[in-house]
Design an enzyme around this catalytic site. Structure first.
Site, PDB file in Angstrom:
ATOM      1  N   SER A  70       0.822  -1.205   0.000  1.00 37.68           N
ATOM      2  CA  SER A  70       0.000   0.000   0.000  1.00 37.68           C
ATOM      3  C   SER A  70       0.861   1.262   0.000  1.00 37.68           C
ATOM      4  CB  SER A  70      -0.918   0.011   1.221  1.00 37.68           C
ATOM      5  OG  SER A  70      -0.192   0.318   2.398  1.00 37.68           O
TER       6      SER A  70
ATOM      7  N   GLU B 180       6.583  -0.504  -5.474  1.00 31.76           N
ATOM      8  CA  GLU B 180       5.375  -0.395  -6.306  1.00 31.76           C
ATOM      9  C   GLU B 180       4.200  -0.428  -5.351  1.00 31.76           C
ATOM     10  OE1 GLU B 180       1.931  -1.712  -7.730  1.00 31.76           O
ATOM     11  OE2 GLU B 180       3.145  -3.503  -8.026  1.00 31.76           O
TER      12      GLU B 180
ATOM     13  N   CYS C 117      -2.792  -4.968  -8.614  1.00 27.62           N
ATOM     14  CA  CYS C 117      -2.383  -3.565  -8.573  1.00 27.62           C
ATOM     15  C   CYS C 117      -2.853  -2.830  -9.819  1.00 27.62           C
ATOM     16  CB  CYS C 117      -0.861  -3.471  -8.464  1.00 27.62           C
ATOM     17  SG  CYS C 117      -0.151  -4.398  -7.103  1.00 27.62           S
TER      18      CYS C 117
END
Length: 543
Positions: A266, A293, A327
């Site tokens: 996150s 990421e 994602c």
């Protein structure tokens, strides 16, 4: 520095098996799942090549069947993080001194084990522990992780081959050294491949790793660790620990030997980590590499020229595969008013056919979200949309956690462009659509650009090449992975290196040479064959 550069085995993407009814891989996977469901395993930490058990047991349960216990893992404490750091540092001298081709061989062997004898065990662990259907598990925990390992070996050799030019009488060369210290790998639940790549990419370049997986993906992480050890990763090179985030941070980010972090998770956690590193920067021997990421609010933008059916398919696949827990999953869409009804008609046809349930039934396209915390967040968002004057439920909107954490694929229509689910990440099977007037393309692009802090993936659909060119240019900074007439998910190692900008991460592109360059520190060496013996400039003449 490598003593020689050899051609490594030719690298191609691992073929995806079909798991069609009657296929041998389907029968093998089903048998493996049945066997693994019947067992209750005990999962230790792995520190310095040793199994470490604490007796502080936490249950591992399938998200789609939360009363069934797959096993228990041993939760660690701060002292176990220090043990892992010590083990990594002890292993480092021999590991970084090992000839590069032997490091490469270990990870190439791991790829062969994953794509061969361990294929169904790793797939089954991902299906059971992370509630991922057979086809999505095959893409992730068989093909993508094998691709990461093989392509990274190729990228490693490409990096070593890059050498400077030399003038007459001197020899210039660059030595790619591992970082000085240890690397921390903090990995997510949603992709077993990412959980495997984050520790192995820096390890391949000669670094030693402290690896903390998501608590909801320990089941597959321990299978990966079994594979790494079977492949020959030496003791202490990769140390697998299960410790709370605060406990880990307190030890890791106060160690002078902390050299870098490889992260997927996150945005909030990553920002806290970055802040922690910054506050402790004076304690470290070197400036740590921070590679991460993070979140996304990934979009589909439909131009009025685009066909409705293609956009509808991109919505169904892009938003609802693996319950929207990618994602890259589409979570907001901008649809022109002239096409909205047609798009929704096709999407609703898809949703009527979709089956939802456990992963053991291969006909279920949608499975459970990862845990109760996620379920509660998603169900609350659905309830809020039902009650809001600024939104309406266009499809789905049901949920049930009596057996598993099931959220039906849901589409919210936002009546305001800044409705909360158009801007904030949910990480589940919920897509929010904003309908714009056909003659307000430019205004809507501005809304899209400014509507989110993230810039991970995005997709545009148009049949007009002038429109495509315009959209590509206008949306330059809105996505690190950009798709034209395709869904915003499904990046392939070696084909679409993955990562985003803005609040979505450092964009160091997993699945490319760019990422591996972050795990080395180059040393330039100049050797002069005949040294100077006179300080005067050559051919200098006095007046």
């Amino acid at each position: 520095m490598p003593k020689g550069i050899y051609n490594v085995p030719a690298v191609t993407n691992e073929p995806i098996l079909s798991y069609a009814p009657g296929s041998p891989e389907r029968a093998e996977l089903q048998a493996t799942i049945k066997k693994m469901r019947s067992e209750v395993i005990d999962v230790p930490m792995y520190i310095g090549g040793e199994e470490v058990r604490t007796g502080n047991l936490f249950a591992m349960t399938p998200p789609h069947d939360h009363q069934h216990v797959l096993g228990h893992y041993h939760q660690g404490e701060k002292k176990h993080i220090q043990m892992a750091i010590d083990a990594a540092l002890a292993a480092k001298p021999a590991w970084e001194a090992m000839a590069w081709e032997h490091r490469a061989s270990i990870f190439l062997k791991a790829a062969e084990l994953i794509s061969g004898p361990y294929r169904q065990k790793l797939n089954a662990a991902t299906m059971l522990g992370q509630s991922k259907n057979a086809f999505q598990a095959e893409i992730d925990s068989a093909c993508e992780i094998a691709d990461f390992l093989r392509f990274n070996v190729q990228y490693m050799t490409d990096i070593y081959k890059q050498q400077p030019i030399s003038s007459k009488g001197i020899w210039n060369r660059v030595e790619q050294r591992p970082l000085e210290g240890f690397v921390f790998a903090l990995t997510p639940f949603n992709f077993t491949a990412i959980a495997g790549n984050l520790p192995t990419a820096p390890a391949m370049m000669g670094n030693c790793i402290v690896w903390k997986p998501s608590k909801t993906a320990v089941y597959s992480a321990q299978v990966l660790m079994e594979i790494f050890m079977k492949a020959g990763v030496p003791a202490g090179v990769i140390n697998l620990v299960y410790v709370s985030g605060p406990a880990a941070s307190e030890v890791l980010f106060n160690s002078p030997d902390f050299a870098g972090i490889h992260f997927t998770g996150s945005t909030g956690v990553f920002q806290d980590i970055w802040k922690n590193i910054g506050e402790n920067i004076h304690k470290f021997k070197s400036y740590p590499r921070i590679v991460g990421e993070t979140g996304g609010k990934d979009y589909i933008f439909m131009h009025p020229s685009a066909p409705a059916k293609e956009v509808a398919t991109a919505i169904t696949r892009g938003a609802f595969e693996y319950q929207g827990q990618k994602c890259s999953a589409a979570s907001r869409a901008y649809i022109p008013a002239s096409k909205y009804d047609a798009v929704m008609e096709f999407v609703k046809e898809d949703l009527k056919k979709i089956k939802m349930g456990g992963t053991e039934d291969f006909t279920n396209f949608v499975n459970a979200v990862i845990d109760e915390t996620s379920f509660n967040k998603l169900s609350s968002a659905i309830d809020a949309a039902k009650a809001s004057p600024d939104a309406e439920i266009a499809a789905g909107g049901t949920y049930d956690k009596s057996v598993g954490y099931f959220i039906a694929p849901t589409i919210i229509r936002a009546l305001k462009h800044d409705y909360i689910t158009m801007e904030e990440e949910l990480f589940g099977p919920i897509l929010t659509i904003f309908v714009y007037e056909d003659d307000k393309v430019d205004e809507t692009l501005d809304i899209l650009d400014k509507g989110s802090m993230y810039a991970l993936t995005g997709a545009i659909f148009a049949d007009c090449r002038y429109a495509i060119e315009k959209l590509v240019k206008r949306l330059t900074h809105t996505a690190g992975n950009f798709y034209i007439n395709d869904k915003p998910t499904g990046a392939v190692v070696g084909q679409q290196p993955f990562g985003g900008g803005r609040g979505s991460g450092t964009n160091d592109k997993a699945g490319s040479m760019i990422n591996l360059l972050r795990w080395v520190s180059p040393r330039t060496i100049k050797e002069t064959f005949v040294s100077a013996t006179d300080y005067m400039y050559p051919n200098f003449l006095e007046d």
